[in-house]
Design a protein around this motif. Structure first.
Motif, PDB file in Angstrom:
ATOM      1  N   ILE A 163       8.205  -9.009   7.176  1.00 36.76           N
ATOM      2  CA  ILE A 163       6.734  -9.079   7.187  1.00 36.76           C
ATOM      3  C   ILE A 163       6.192  -8.906   5.773  1.00 36.76           C
ATOM      4  O   ILE A 163       6.459  -7.895   5.112  1.00 36.76           O
ATOM      5  N   ILE A 164       5.434  -9.907   5.316  1.00 34.17           N
ATOM      6  CA  ILE A 164       4.735  -9.803   4.024  1.00 34.17           C
ATOM      7  C   ILE A 164       3.371  -9.164   4.283  1.00 34.17           C
ATOM      8  O   ILE A 164       2.614  -9.638   5.140  1.00 34.17           O
ATOM      9  N   VAL A 165       3.053  -8.100   3.550  1.00 31.75           N
ATOM     10  CA  VAL A 165       1.718  -7.498   3.616  1.00 31.75           C
ATOM     11  C   VAL A 165       1.103  -7.572   2.222  1.00 31.75           C
ATOM     12  O   VAL A 165       1.636  -6.994   1.262  1.00 31.75           O
ATOM     13  N   THR A 166      -0.016  -8.289   2.100  1.00 30.35           N
ATOM     14  CA  THR A 166      -0.717  -8.306   0.811  1.00 30.35           C
ATOM     15  C   THR A 166      -1.717  -7.150   0.765  1.00 30.35           C
ATOM     16  O   THR A 166      -2.183  -6.672   1.804  1.00 30.35           O
ATOM     17  N   GLY A 167      -1.994  -6.702  -0.452  1.00 35.68           N
ATOM     18  CA  GLY A 167      -2.881  -5.540  -0.593  1.00 35.68           C
ATOM     19  C   GLY A 167      -2.220  -4.286  -0.059  1.00 35.68           C
ATOM     20  O   GLY A 167      -2.888  -3.411   0.504  1.00 35.68           O
ATOM     21  N   ALA A 168      -0.889  -4.180  -0.261  1.00 36.69           N
ATOM     22  CA  ALA A 168      -0.136  -3.049   0.303  1.00 36.69           C
ATOM     23  C   ALA A 168      -0.196  -1.805  -0.578  1.00 36.69           C
ATOM     24  O   ALA A 168       0.395  -0.795  -0.231  1.00 36.69           O
ATOM     25  N   SER A 169      -0.913  -1.886  -1.706  1.00 37.70           N
ATOM     26  CA  SER A 169      -0.918  -0.740  -2.630  1.00 37.70           C
ATOM     27  C   SER A 169      -1.903   0.350  -2.226  1.00 37.70           C
ATOM     28  O   SER A 169      -1.867   1.447  -2.769  1.00 37.70           O
ATOM     29  N   SER A 170      -2.819   0.061  -1.272  1.00 35.53           N
ATOM     30  CA  SER A 170      -3.781   1.106  -0.881  1.00 35.53           C
ATOM     31  C   SER A 170      -4.393   0.801   0.479  1.00 35.53           C
ATOM     32  O   SER A 170      -4.177  -0.289   1.045  1.00 35.53           O
ATOM     33  N   GLY A 171      -5.133   1.763   1.001  1.00 35.97           N
ATOM     34  CA  GLY A 171      -5.969   1.569   2.186  1.00 35.97           C
ATOM     35  C   GLY A 171      -5.257   0.987   3.395  1.00 35.97           C
ATOM     36  O   GLY A 171      -4.188   1.457   3.817  1.00 35.97           O
ATOM     37  N   ARG A 230     -11.691  -7.810  -1.256  1.00 38.73           N
ATOM     38  CA  ARG A 230     -12.674  -6.985  -1.962  1.00 38.73           C
ATOM     39  C   ARG A 230     -14.045  -7.242  -1.366  1.00 38.73           C
ATOM     40  O   ARG A 230     -14.261  -8.285  -0.740  1.00 38.73           O
ATOM     41  N   ALA A 231     -14.962  -6.305  -1.575  1.00 41.12           N
ATOM     42  CA  ALA A 231     -16.318  -6.458  -1.039  1.00 41.12           C
ATOM     43  C   ALA A 231     -17.299  -6.888  -2.129  1.00 41.12           C
ATOM     44  O   ALA A 231     -16.935  -7.073  -3.292  1.00 41.12           O
ATOM     45  N   MET A 232     -18.529  -7.059  -1.732  1.00 41.34           N
ATOM     46  CA  MET A 232     -19.622  -7.313  -2.669  1.00 41.34           C
ATOM     47  C   MET A 232     -20.870  -6.769  -2.006  1.00 41.34           C
ATOM     48  O   MET A 232     -21.060  -6.951  -0.802  1.00 41.34           O
ATOM     49  N   ASP A 283     -12.091   3.978   6.261  1.00 43.00           N
ATOM     50  CA  ASP A 283     -12.015   5.015   5.243  1.00 43.00           C
ATOM     51  C   ASP A 283     -10.939   4.644   4.211  1.00 43.00           C
ATOM     52  O   ASP A 283      -9.767   4.959   4.380  1.00 43.00           O
ATOM     53  N   SER A 284     -11.341   3.921   3.148  1.00 44.84           N
ATOM     54  CA  SER A 284     -10.406   3.501   2.096  1.00 44.84           C
ATOM     55  C   SER A 284     -11.163   3.478   0.768  1.00 44.84           C
ATOM     56  O   SER A 284     -12.314   3.880   0.693  1.00 44.84           O
ATOM     57  N   ASP A 285     -10.510   2.943  -0.277  1.00 47.20           N
ATOM     58  CA  ASP A 285     -11.174   2.838  -1.590  1.00 47.20           C
ATOM     59  C   ASP A 285     -12.060   1.606  -1.691  1.00 47.20           C
ATOM     60  O   ASP A 285     -12.558   1.273  -2.762  1.00 47.20           O
ATOM     61  N   PHE A 286     -12.229   0.910  -0.560  1.00 41.93           N
ATOM     62  CA  PHE A 286     -12.927  -0.376  -0.525  1.00 41.93           C
ATOM     63  C   PHE A 286     -14.307  -0.317  -1.197  1.00 41.93           C
ATOM     64  O   PHE A 286     -14.618  -1.125  -2.072  1.00 41.93           O
ATOM     65  N   GLY A 287     -15.145   0.666  -0.780  1.00 40.56           N
ATOM     66  CA  GLY A 287     -16.489   0.786  -1.339  1.00 40.56           C
ATOM     67  C   GLY A 287     -16.439   1.024  -2.839  1.00 40.56           C
ATOM     68  O   GLY A 287     -17.156   0.393  -3.620  1.00 40.56           O
TER      69      GLY A 287
END
Ligand SMILES: NC(=O)c1ccc[n+]([C@@H]2O[C@H](COP(=O)([O-])OP(=O)(O)OC[C@H]3O[C@@H](n4cnc5c(N)ncnc54)[C@H](OP(=O)(O)O)[C@@H]3O)[C@@H](O)[C@H]2O)c1
Length: 237
Positions: free
Chosen positions: A8-16, A88-90, A184-188
């Motif tokens: 399984i490939i998971v992108t954005g696996a470094s956080s959240g 990522r958000a905006m 609840d992550s570093d997203f914001g």
């Protein structure tokens, strides 16, 4: 579909969400391919998860995305599931969305997952099937002030995903979307130049006001791999 032993490939696996998902799927016996730009965080996680490998990747770079899939095949000889999670958000009113920033957001949230889908589909087809899970958002089908830039990218991702689901069913390739509310992550924190208070106001009094643990999203990703359902909504309680 069983997860045990799957590649399984998971992108954005470094956080959240990506990190929690990688941990959860590894706990179910999957062999993880961890992708994101933060090489140190990936190496640390790979050391923790038996059978996992880290492939530092900027998913918006075509050569790096191609290398991610090639190295997965070189190492494991197959890929069973792609989890397109990097994003990522905006937070800007529509009137003030910077077009350059919006183009970059489209690259990350829409073009990159599309490109990765296109890179893995031939392998899944040759293997007789497989799965793609794209992380969307509750925001994708809501009209929340200041969130349109972000929500519109996830709206596009929904359509690409669920149309691909129809197109690829004949090849036993299952495409699904996961739509969490606020997690609840570093997203914001990672939202570029948010105008003060905009994200907060978007959360207040909306369907996004209940915060969800990344582990709950991880469990939903595992559940949708198992069920093959088209989509799953994750709302806080
Ligand atoms: N948090 C929420 O409230 C929420 C709600 C609904 C949906 N989502 C979705 O969930 C996904 C994960 O978000 P999160 O909450 O876990 O946020 P996060 O903690 O900020 O994680 C974002 C991940 O994306 C990776 N990433 C960003 N740009 C990248 C690039 N160019 N190439 C490769 N990886 C990149 C980051 O890693 P590097 O910086 O190491 O590259 C990081 O691992 C996103 O698609 C987001 O839209 C989040």
């Amino acid at each position: 579909m069983t997860i045990d032993n799957d590649v399984i490939i998971v992108t954005g696996a470094s956080s959240g969400i990506g990190l929690a998902t990688a941990r959860h799927l590894a706990g179910l016996g999957a062999r993880l391919v961890l992708a994101a730009r933060n090489a140190d965080a990936l190496r640390e996680l790979a050391a923790e998860l038996p059978g996992a490998i880290a492939i530092p990747t900027d998913v918006t770079d075509l050569d790096e995305a191609t290398r991610l899939v090639e190295q997965t095949i070189a190492r494991f000889g197959r890929v069973d599931v792609l989890v397109n999670n990097a994003g990522r958000a905006m937070a800007k009113p529509v009137e003030h969305i910077d077009l350059g920033e919006y183009t970059d957001l489209l690259e990350l949230n829409v073009v990159a997952p599309l490109r990765l889908m296109q890179l893995v589909i031939p392998h899944l087809r040759a293997q007789g099937g497989g799965q793609i899970v794209n992380i969307s958002s509750q925001a994708s089908t809501a009209y929340i002030p200041y969130i349109a830039g972000y929500a519109s990218t996830k709206f596009a991702l929904n359509n690409l995903s669920l149309t691909a689901r129809e197109e690829l069913a004949k090849d036993d390739i299952v495409v699904s979307i996961v739509k969490p509310g606020i997690v609840d992550s570093d997203f914001g924190q990672n939202t570029p130049s948010p105008e003060p208070g905009h994200l907060r106001r978007a959360e207040d009094g909306s369907l996004l006001s209940h915060v969800i643990a990344p582990e709950a999203v991880a469990a939903a990703v595992a559940a949708i791999i198992d069920s093959g359902d088209a989509e799953i909504n994750i709302l806080g309680s």
